[in-house]
Design an enzyme around this catalytic site. Structure first.
Site, PDB file in Angstrom:
ATOM      1  N   GLY A   1      64.936 -23.655  41.083  1.00  0.00           N
ATOM      2  CA  GLY A   1      65.660 -24.925  41.119  1.00  0.00           C
ATOM      3  C   GLY A   1      66.674 -25.148  40.011  1.00  0.00           C
TER       4      GLY A   1
ATOM      5  N   HIS B   1      76.154 -19.897  47.475  1.00  0.00           N
ATOM      6  CA  HIS B   1      75.842 -18.477  47.640  1.00  0.00           C
ATOM      7  C   HIS B   1      76.329 -17.729  46.395  1.00  0.00           C
ATOM      8  CE1 HIS B   1      74.892 -14.793  49.717  1.00  0.00           C
ATOM      9  NE2 HIS B   1      76.033 -14.307  49.269  1.00  0.00           N
TER      10      HIS B   1
ATOM     11  N   ASN C   1      75.937 -25.097  51.187  1.00  0.00           N
ATOM     12  CA  ASN C   1      75.086 -24.064  50.600  1.00  0.00           C
ATOM     13  C   ASN C   1      75.819 -23.448  49.417  1.00  0.00           C
ATOM     14  OD1 ASN C   1      72.957 -22.031  50.464  1.00  0.00           O
ATOM     15  ND2 ASN C   1      74.434 -20.601  51.371  1.00  0.00           N
TER      16      ASN C   1
ATOM     17  N   ASN D   1      69.847 -24.718  40.262  1.00  0.00           N
ATOM     18  CA  ASN D   1      70.983 -25.423  40.883  1.00  0.00           C
ATOM     19  C   ASN D   1      70.644 -26.895  41.114  1.00  0.00           C
ATOM     20  OD1 ASN D   1      73.440 -23.713  41.521  1.00  0.00           O
ATOM     21  ND2 ASN D   1      71.755 -22.349  42.090  1.00  0.00           N
TER      22      ASN D   1
HETATM   23  C1  GAR Z   1      70.849 -18.943  43.273  1.00  0.00           C
HETATM   24  O1  GAR Z   1      71.534 -17.881  42.664  1.00  0.00           O
HETATM   25  C2  GAR Z   1      71.421 -19.240  44.640  1.00  0.00           C
HETATM   26  O2  GAR Z   1      72.813 -19.084  44.714  1.00  0.00           O
HETATM   27  C3  GAR Z   1      70.742 -18.179  45.462  1.00  0.00           C
HETATM   28  O3  GAR Z   1      69.431 -18.093  44.937  1.00  0.00           O
HETATM   29  C4  GAR Z   1      69.401 -18.544  43.596  1.00  0.00           C
HETATM   30  C5  GAR Z   1      68.447 -19.712  43.503  1.00  0.00           C
HETATM   31  O4  GAR Z   1      68.289 -20.146  42.194  1.00  0.00           O
HETATM   32  N1  GAR Z   1      70.768 -18.538  46.858  1.00  0.00           N
HETATM   33  C6  GAR Z   1      70.849 -17.650  47.830  1.00  0.00           C
HETATM   34  O5  GAR Z   1      70.873 -16.456  47.644  1.00  0.00           O
HETATM   35  C7  GAR Z   1      70.901 -18.247  49.234  1.00  0.00           C
HETATM   36  N2  GAR Z   1      71.441 -17.291  50.146  1.00  0.00           N
HETATM   37  P1  GAR Z   1      67.745 -21.614  41.819  1.00  0.00           P
HETATM   38  O6  GAR Z   1      66.478 -21.855  42.631  1.00  0.00           O
HETATM   39  O7  GAR Z   1      67.450 -21.501  40.351  1.00  0.00           O
HETATM   40  O8  GAR Z   1      68.820 -22.610  42.118  1.00  0.00           O
END
Ligand code: GAR
Length: 212
Positions: A12, A110, A108, A14
């Site tokens: 989490g 990415h 989203n 982001n």
């Molecule tokens: C982030 O890097 C996000 O961009 C990626 O997973 C990570 C989650 O981190 N998402 C994807 O790859 C979706 N296709 P977080 O839980 O610390 O935000």
């Protein structure tokens, strides 16, 4: 004020960037009203609780298939009266019953420059492993609208990050988060809530594109 519902699956960071941005008053016209997690015990839930944001857990493992899971998510989104849905490290591809119910209202983040290193099977650390395997010199992050195909919806914002010779998937992931994702995700959310994103012929246009 638009109701922002954030979907998470893991750490989490982001979500934290969104919470911090909201605390600084940088998300104009919207407020995070609920965080939905696909996993019990996801650290993202702690982050939401610490910020006083209501949480709901809809575990993927409790549903037999993608469709029944997506229907449960859709019901909760309707209950929450979501205006904007943000996938912030949400690791499940939803059925079109959700994407069709919220056209150009799901975004989203990415961790690559779409159309590179994206689509089914490209998530989390795997994206950075593939980028290093290929030997690209620039990667970055993309915020895009979600449609029926994985990572194929209209691009809203992108930010490049240089790849270093000594990068590992972990160091590249961290730098892309810090320098790109944590900046462009809150920015895109605010732009959406301020009605500053327009869509024409399947492409998204932002009023102000002078991102750092
Ligand atoms: C982030 O890097 C996000 O961009 C990626 O997973 C990570 C989650 O981190 N998402 C994807 O790859 C979706 N296709 P977080 O839980 O610390 O935000």
């Amino acid at each position: 004020m638009k109701n922002i519902v954030v979907l998470v699956s893991g750490g989490g960071t982001n979500l934290q960037a969104l919470i911090d941005s909201q605390a600084r008053g940088e998300i104009k016209g919207g407020s995070i009203s609920c965080v939905i997690s696909s996993k019990e015990g996801a650290y993202a839930l702690e982050r939401a609780k610490n910020a006083g944001i209501p949480t709901v857990v809809i575990p993927r493992k409790d549903y037999a298939d993608k469709l029944s899971y997506s229907r449960a998510i859709l019901e909760e989104l309707e209950r929450q009266k979501a205006d904007l849905i943000v996938l912030a490290g949400f690791m499940i591809i939803l059925d079109e019953c959700v994407t069709k119910a919220y056209p150009y209202r799901i975004i989203n983040v990415h961790p690559a420059l779409i159309p590179s290193f994206c689509g089914e099977g490209y998530y989390g650390l795997k994206v950075h492993e593939k980028a290093l395997e290929y030997g690209v010199k620039v990667s970055g992050a993309t915020v895009h609208f979600v449609n029926e195909q994985a990572d194929a919806g209209a691009v809203i914002l992108q930010h490049p990050v240089a790849v270093r010779n000594d990068d590992t998937p972990e160091t590249l992931q961290r730098r892309i988060m810090e320098k790109a994702e944590w900046k462009i995700l809150p920015r895109a959310v605010s732009l959406f809530c301020e009605d500053k994103i327009t869509v024409k012929d399947g492409k998204a246009y932002v009023e102000n594109t002078d991102e750092e």
